[in-house]
Scaffold this motif. Structure first.
Motif, PDB file in Angstrom:
ATOM      1  N   GLU A  70       0.831  -1.210   0.000  1.00  0.00           N
ATOM      2  CA  GLU A  70       0.000   0.000   0.000  1.00  0.00           C
ATOM      3  C   GLU A  70       0.863   1.256   0.000  1.00  0.00           C
ATOM      4  O   GLU A  70       0.575   2.221  -0.715  1.00  0.00           O
ATOM      5  N   ASN A  71       1.948   1.239   0.779  1.00  0.00           N
ATOM      6  CA  ASN A  71       2.829   2.403   0.816  1.00  0.00           C
ATOM      7  C   ASN A  71       3.608   2.554  -0.482  1.00  0.00           C
ATOM      8  O   ASN A  71       3.866   3.674  -0.926  1.00  0.00           O
ATOM      9  N   GLN A  72       3.985   1.455  -1.101  1.00  0.00           N
ATOM     10  CA  GLN A  72       4.645   1.526  -2.399  1.00  0.00           C
ATOM     11  C   GLN A  72       3.708   2.150  -3.433  1.00  0.00           C
ATOM     12  O   GLN A  72       4.122   2.992  -4.240  1.00  0.00           O
ATOM     13  N   THR A  73       2.450   1.735  -3.397  1.00  0.00           N
ATOM     14  CA  THR A  73       1.454   2.289  -4.304  1.00  0.00           C
ATOM     15  C   THR A  73       1.243   3.776  -4.043  1.00  0.00           C
ATOM     16  O   THR A  73       1.158   4.582  -4.976  1.00  0.00           O
ATOM     17  N   ALA A  74       1.168   4.144  -2.764  1.00  0.00           N
ATOM     18  CA  ALA A  74       0.977   5.553  -2.399  1.00  0.00           C
ATOM     19  C   ALA A  74       2.150   6.398  -2.874  1.00  0.00           C
ATOM     20  O   ALA A  74       1.961   7.500  -3.413  1.00  0.00           O
ATOM     21  N   ARG A  75       3.374   5.904  -2.681  1.00  0.00           N
ATOM     22  CA  ARG A  75       4.560   6.663  -3.088  1.00  0.00           C
ATOM     23  C   ARG A  75       4.616   6.789  -4.611  1.00  0.00           C
ATOM     24  O   ARG A  75       5.031   7.821  -5.145  1.00  0.00           O
ATOM     25  N   LEU A  76       4.217   5.753  -5.321  1.00  0.00           N
ATOM     26  CA  LEU A  76       4.178   5.827  -6.785  1.00  0.00           C
ATOM     27  C   LEU A  76       3.154   6.864  -7.231  1.00  0.00           C
ATOM     28  O   LEU A  76       3.421   7.666  -8.129  1.00  0.00           O
ATOM     29  N   ALA A  77       1.984   6.850  -6.584  1.00  0.00           N
ATOM     30  CA  ALA A  77       0.960   7.851  -6.910  1.00  0.00           C
ATOM     31  C   ALA A  77       1.481   9.254  -6.621  1.00  0.00           C
ATOM     32  O   ALA A  77       1.266  10.186  -7.413  1.00  0.00           O
ATOM     33  N   GLY A  78       2.173   9.427  -5.492  1.00  0.00           N
ATOM     34  CA  GLY A  78       2.736  10.725  -5.148  1.00  0.00           C
ATOM     35  C   GLY A  78       3.766  11.188  -6.168  1.00  0.00           C
ATOM     36  O   GLY A  78       3.805  12.361  -6.546  1.00  0.00           O
ATOM     37  N   PHE A  79       4.606  10.257  -6.631  1.00  0.00           N
ATOM     38  CA  PHE A  79       5.618  10.591  -7.641  1.00  0.00           C
ATOM     39  C   PHE A  79       4.965  11.009  -8.953  1.00  0.00           C
ATOM     40  O   PHE A  79       5.369  12.000  -9.580  1.00  0.00           O
ATOM     41  N   LEU A  80       3.955  10.253  -9.377  1.00  0.00           N
ATOM     42  CA  LEU A  80       3.252  10.594 -10.619  1.00  0.00           C
ATOM     43  C   LEU A  80       2.554  11.942 -10.491  1.00  0.00           C
ATOM     44  O   LEU A  80       2.567  12.759 -11.423  1.00  0.00           O
ATOM     45  N   TYR A  81       1.952  12.192  -9.326  1.00  0.00           N
ATOM     46  CA  TYR A  81       1.267  13.467  -9.089  1.00  0.00           C
ATOM     47  C   TYR A  81       2.272  14.618  -9.138  1.00  0.00           C
ATOM     48  O   TYR A  81       2.002  15.682  -9.714  1.00  0.00           O
ATOM     49  N   LEU A  82       3.440  14.410  -8.528  1.00  0.00           N
ATOM     50  CA  LEU A  82       4.476  15.438  -8.548  1.00  0.00           C
ATOM     51  C   LEU A  82       4.942  15.709  -9.977  1.00  0.00           C
ATOM     52  O   LEU A  82       5.174  16.868 -10.355  1.00  0.00           O
ATOM     53  N   THR A  83       5.040  14.661 -10.776  1.00  0.00           N
ATOM     54  CA  THR A  83       5.413  14.819 -12.188  1.00  0.00           C
ATOM     55  C   THR A  83       4.372  15.651 -12.930  1.00  0.00           C
ATOM     56  O   THR A  83       4.709  16.546 -13.709  1.00  0.00           O
ATOM     57  N   VAL A  84       3.099  15.348 -12.678  1.00  0.00           N
ATOM     58  CA  VAL A  84       2.008  16.114 -13.304  1.00  0.00           C
ATOM     59  C   VAL A  84       2.091  17.586 -12.914  1.00  0.00           C
ATOM     60  O   VAL A  84       1.989  18.484 -13.762  1.00  0.00           O
ATOM     61  N   ILE A  85       2.297  17.846 -11.630  1.00  0.00           N
ATOM     62  CA  ILE A  85       2.322  19.229 -11.136  1.00  0.00           C
ATOM     63  C   ILE A  85       3.501  20.004 -11.713  1.00  0.00           C
ATOM     64  O   ILE A  85       3.340  21.115 -12.225  1.00  0.00           O
ATOM     65  N   LEU A  86       4.693  19.417 -11.659  1.00  0.00           N
ATOM     66  CA  LEU A  86       5.894  20.128 -12.110  1.00  0.00           C
ATOM     67  C   LEU A  86       5.891  20.361 -13.622  1.00  0.00           C
ATOM     68  O   LEU A  86       6.193  21.469 -14.093  1.00  0.00           O
ATOM     69  N   THR A  87       5.543  19.333 -14.381  1.00  0.00           N
ATOM     70  CA  THR A  87       5.508  19.507 -15.839  1.00  0.00           C
ATOM     71  C   THR A  87       4.364  20.424 -16.251  1.00  0.00           C
ATOM     72  O   THR A  87       4.478  21.181 -17.217  1.00  0.00           O
ATOM     73  N   GLY A  88       3.255  20.373 -15.494  1.00  0.00           N
ATOM     74  CA  GLY A  88       2.134  21.268 -15.773  1.00  0.00           C
ATOM     75  C   GLY A  88       2.497  22.715 -15.520  1.00  0.00           C
ATOM     76  O   GLY A  88       2.189  23.597 -16.327  1.00  0.00           O
ATOM     77  N   LEU A  89       3.161  22.988 -14.403  1.00  0.00           N
ATOM     78  CA  LEU A  89       3.591  24.357 -14.098  1.00  0.00           C
ATOM     79  C   LEU A  89       4.565  24.870 -15.158  1.00  0.00           C
ATOM     80  O   LEU A  89       4.500  26.026 -15.574  1.00  0.00           O
ATOM     81  N   PHE A  90       5.465  23.993 -15.594  1.00  0.00           N
ATOM     82  CA  PHE A  90       6.460  24.397 -16.593  1.00  0.00           C
ATOM     83  C   PHE A  90       5.806  24.720 -17.931  1.00  0.00           C
ATOM     84  O   PHE A  90       6.064  25.777 -18.524  1.00  0.00           O
ATOM     85  N   SER A  91       4.945  23.824 -18.402  1.00  0.00           N
ATOM     86  CA  SER A  91       4.378  23.974 -19.746  1.00  0.00           C
ATOM     87  C   SER A  91       3.211  24.960 -19.810  1.00  0.00           C
ATOM     88  O   SER A  91       3.030  25.640 -20.831  1.00  0.00           O
ATOM     89  N   LEU A  92       2.430  25.050 -18.740  1.00  0.00           N
ATOM     90  CA  LEU A  92       1.240  25.904 -18.758  1.00  0.00           C
ATOM     91  C   LEU A  92       1.469  27.295 -18.183  1.00  0.00           C
ATOM     92  O   LEU A  92       0.706  28.217 -18.471  1.00  0.00           O
ATOM     93  N   MET A  93       2.524  27.454 -17.384  1.00  0.00           N
ATOM     94  CA  MET A  93       2.747  28.748 -16.740  1.00  0.00           C
ATOM     95  C   MET A  93       4.105  29.352 -17.099  1.00  0.00           C
ATOM     96  O   MET A  93       4.174  30.472 -17.601  1.00  0.00           O
TER      97      MET A  93
END
Length: 235
Positions: free
Chosen positions: A4-27
């Motif tokens: 469960e924690n491995q899954t949570a950390r993977l979700a957190g990593f993917l979410y962080l990727t979405v946020i950082l790449t989104g901020l870069f490309s959209l802002m």
């Protein structure tokens, strides 16, 4: 570390990727290159920084790929809370992905103009600049459309977070309010032409930002310690 924690950390990593790449490309990239009131300057900026413009497109692609995987990982984590809401979360999130990729065609078309395709030589500078601004505005309208689903998926996601018992309820509330903020923002900008001039326009998606950044960091750092699942999910 539990599965469960491995899954949570993977979700957190993917979410962080979405946020950082989104901020870069959209802002970040648009803030460096695009001047809405000055087509000539915008054309010049993109022409002299084509690589940055290309990186913005690549950043968007990475963002959408990560966003394709994110709800699938979150489903594994949250499906036992409520199966129906977990499926709805995935469906609403994934609907946005093909729309987002298709919308990127507008930016590739800008590249075609900027790099001077031979069949465009019959157009003068002002016409080329106008075409670039038209494509950029069309791209922004596409982003407005896809924001409907960027908002809608947050409601079932927020509900699952709130009901989970192993994630902070306050973040679930922020995510559900974020859904409302996104939807109101899209319809307001559609119906009220000068909505962006209103002060509320700068804050209406703030709950979504707080909820998404908060849950991203929580999953990445804290995981899902003391995960407890109650009754059998309703499907």
């Amino acid at each position: 570390m539990t599965i469960e924690n491995q899954t949570a950390r993977l979700a957190g990593f993917l979410y962080l990727t979405v946020i950082l790449t989104g901020l870069f490309s959209l802002m970040y990239v648009p803030s460096q290159l695009i001047v809405r009131e000055d087509p000539a300057l915008t054309f010049h900026n993109i022409s002299s920084s084509v690589q940055l413009f290309r990186l913005g497109i690549a950043g968007s692609m990475l963002c959408y790929i990560a966003f394709t995987l994110l709800p699938l990982v979150l489903y594994r984590l949250l499906k036992d809370v409520n199966g129906t809401y977990a499926k709805l979360m995935v469906i609403l999130a994934l609907i946005s992905v093909p729309i987002s990729f298709i919308n990127l065609q507008n930016k590739f078309s800008v590249l075609t103009i900027i790099e001077g395709a031979g069949y465009l030589k019959t157009l003068n500078a002002e016409q080329l600049q106008s075409q670039v601004m038209f494509l950029l505005n069309t791209y922004n309208k596409g982003i407005l459309i896809v924001q409907i689903f960027w908002g809608l998926w947050l409601f079932p996601f927020g509900y699952l977070v709130y009901k989970s018992g192993f994630l902070p309820k306050i973040l679930g509330v922020c995510l559900m309010l974020g859904c409302l903020g996104y939807v109101v923002n899209v319809f307001s900008r559609t119906v009220v032409p000068d909505f962006s001039d209103y002060t509320i326009a700068d804050y209406i998606t703030l709950p979504a930002s707080i909820g998404e950044i908060g849950i991203c960091l929580w999953l990445l750092v804290m995981g899902v310690k003391n995960k407890k699942i109650g009754p059998v999910p309703i499907d």
